[in-house]
Scaffold this motif. Sequence first.
Motif, PDB file in Angstrom:
ATOM      1  N   PRO A  84      43.492  39.424  37.288  1.00 55.56           N
ATOM      2  CA  PRO A  84      42.233  40.019  36.826  1.00 55.56           C
ATOM      3  C   PRO A  84      41.074  39.824  37.792  1.00 55.56           C
ATOM      4  O   PRO A  84      40.030  40.475  37.649  1.00 55.56           O
ATOM      5  N   LYS A  85      41.247  38.961  38.800  1.00 57.34           N
ATOM      6  CA  LYS A  85      40.157  38.695  39.740  1.00 57.34           C
ATOM      7  C   LYS A  85      40.172  39.632  40.946  1.00 57.34           C
ATOM      8  O   LYS A  85      39.217  39.659  41.725  1.00 57.34           O
ATOM      9  N   VAL A  86      41.247  40.392  41.112  1.00 59.18           N
ATOM     10  CA  VAL A  86      41.331  41.321  42.241  1.00 59.18           C
ATOM     11  C   VAL A  86      40.355  42.473  42.026  1.00 59.18           C
ATOM     12  O   VAL A  86      40.281  43.045  40.937  1.00 59.18           O
ATOM     13  N   LEU A  87      39.627  42.830  43.052  1.00 56.44           N
ATOM     14  CA  LEU A  87      38.636  43.905  43.062  1.00 56.44           C
ATOM     15  C   LEU A  87      37.584  43.695  41.964  1.00 56.44           C
ATOM     16  O   LEU A  87      37.619  44.287  40.889  1.00 56.44           O
ATOM     17  N   SER A  88      36.639  42.826  42.268  1.00 59.63           N
ATOM     18  CA  SER A  88      35.559  42.521  41.335  1.00 59.63           C
ATOM     19  C   SER A  88      34.651  43.727  41.130  1.00 59.63           C
ATOM     20  O   SER A  88      34.682  44.686  41.906  1.00 59.63           O
TER      21      SER A  88
END
Length: 441
Positions: free
Chosen positions: A331-335
Motif C-alpha cells: 500500500p505504500k507504493v506510489l504515494s
Amino acid sequence: METSNILIKNGTILNPKLNGEVEYSKSSVLIENNKISEISDNIEDSNAEKIIDAKDKIIMPGLINTHTHLPMTLFRSLADDLELDSWLNDYIWPMEANLNSDYSYAGAMLGAIEMIKSGTTTFTDMYFYMGDVARAVKESGIRGVLSYGMIDFGDAEKRENEFKSNIKLIKDFNNYADGRVTTMFGPHSVYTTSPELIERVRKEADKYNVGIHIHMNETKKEIEDCIELRGKRPFEYLDELGVLSSDILAAHCVWLSDNEIKLIKENDVKVSHNPCSNMKLASGVAPVGKLLDNDICVSLGTDGASSNNNLDLFEEMKFAALLQKVSTLNPKVLSAEETVSMATINGAHALGLDKDIGSIEVGKKADIILVDTNRPNFTPLGNSLCANIVYSVNGDNVDTTICDGNILMENRKLVSLDEQSIINNTKTAISDLLSLKEENN
C-alpha cells in the motif's frame, strides 16, 4: 476570457516538486498577463483587474496529460472489452480510414472542453490532421504539444510522406497560438515503423530541436514480435539504432526488462504511464514504482478516449496509485504526493517545459486550476490534501481553469466556448463516420 491582471486569494496553494514532495501554503497569487508575478499574503486588491475568491478551494498547477490522441473522442465507446490487436485492426483503423480535417477538428474541440472542465491545461498529442488539432488548441485556449503519428510499415514512399506531414506540422505550428502549441516527431511504435524511419526521426528531431513521442512496450505481443523480428527487446532495438535520448517521451512502458529500465535511466528517457488504457486493453501493469525508485521521470497520460474512455486526469491519478498498490501488494507504493507530481511537474519535465509550467512559482506561466473542497466527495478534509486529490475527487471538482493567464472556465462554466454547439458538431461527425464505415463494409 482575457484579463491582464488576476488576483486569486483566500485559497490553499498545493505546489508539487519533481522529487514527489508537495508543499502547501496559504497565499494569494497575482497573475500579470500570462505569468505568475507574485505569491504573497499581502497583495493589494487594487493590483488586479479581476479578483477570484478561492475560499474553500485548492490552488494548484493545471494538470498535464502526456499521452493523448485527441480526435479519438469521436471513437469513445466504439470498441470496448477487446485486446489491443483486435481493437486496432477490426475497429479503430477502419474508422480512421474515413477521418478528415473537419471530423478531426470536431473531435479535438470536444476533447479540449473535456480537459478544460476536468482541470487539464496541457496535453501531448499524437495523431493525424494535426493542423486541425493545433487550430482547436488555439481556439480553446489550452496548451498542446503535438506530433504526427508516423507509420510506414517499411514502405519507402509512405515513409517520405510521413516525414513531410510531421515536418510541415513543425514548420507551420511550432510556437503557434502565442506559444501554446509546440511540436514533436511522432513515430507511432517499433512495430509500425521501419528502422530507416526511426533513424531518420533522430536526425530530424536534432535538426529541428524538438522531441520524440513514441508508443513503447505496451503489450507482451509487441515484445515477442520485436524479439522475433529484430532479435532484441524494443528499447534495446532503439539503443542499437542510436536514438535513445532525454528528449524521448515513451508512452506505456508496461513490459520492461531490467536491462531496458537501465537503458531508460542511462538515456534519461521520459515515461508516460497510462493506467486506465493499459487496464482496459488488458495490456498489463507498468512497473511505475520500480521506475521511480530508479529516478526515472514518470508522468501520466489518459491515452485516447476510445481506450479509456475519458480524459479525466484526476481519475487517472487514482487508478495509477491503486494499480501499483494492488499489483505489488504494497500500500505504500506510489504515494498520493508522488502521484500528484506525476500529473503536474513530472509531466512538465517530460515535455521539457518545467521552466514554464507544472508548479505554482513566480515567473512561470499562469496555468492554474482551482479545486473545490466544499463538496460531498471532498468532505471531510483529511490530513493530506494530496490524498483527497488522488483518492476522493474527480475532474468535476474543478471549479476554475486558467491557461496562459486566461480564464477558460469559472464556476464550472466555460467562459468563451459554446459547449453544446461543440457537442452537437461532434455528434454529427460521429454519425457521418459510422455511415461511411457501413458503406465501405
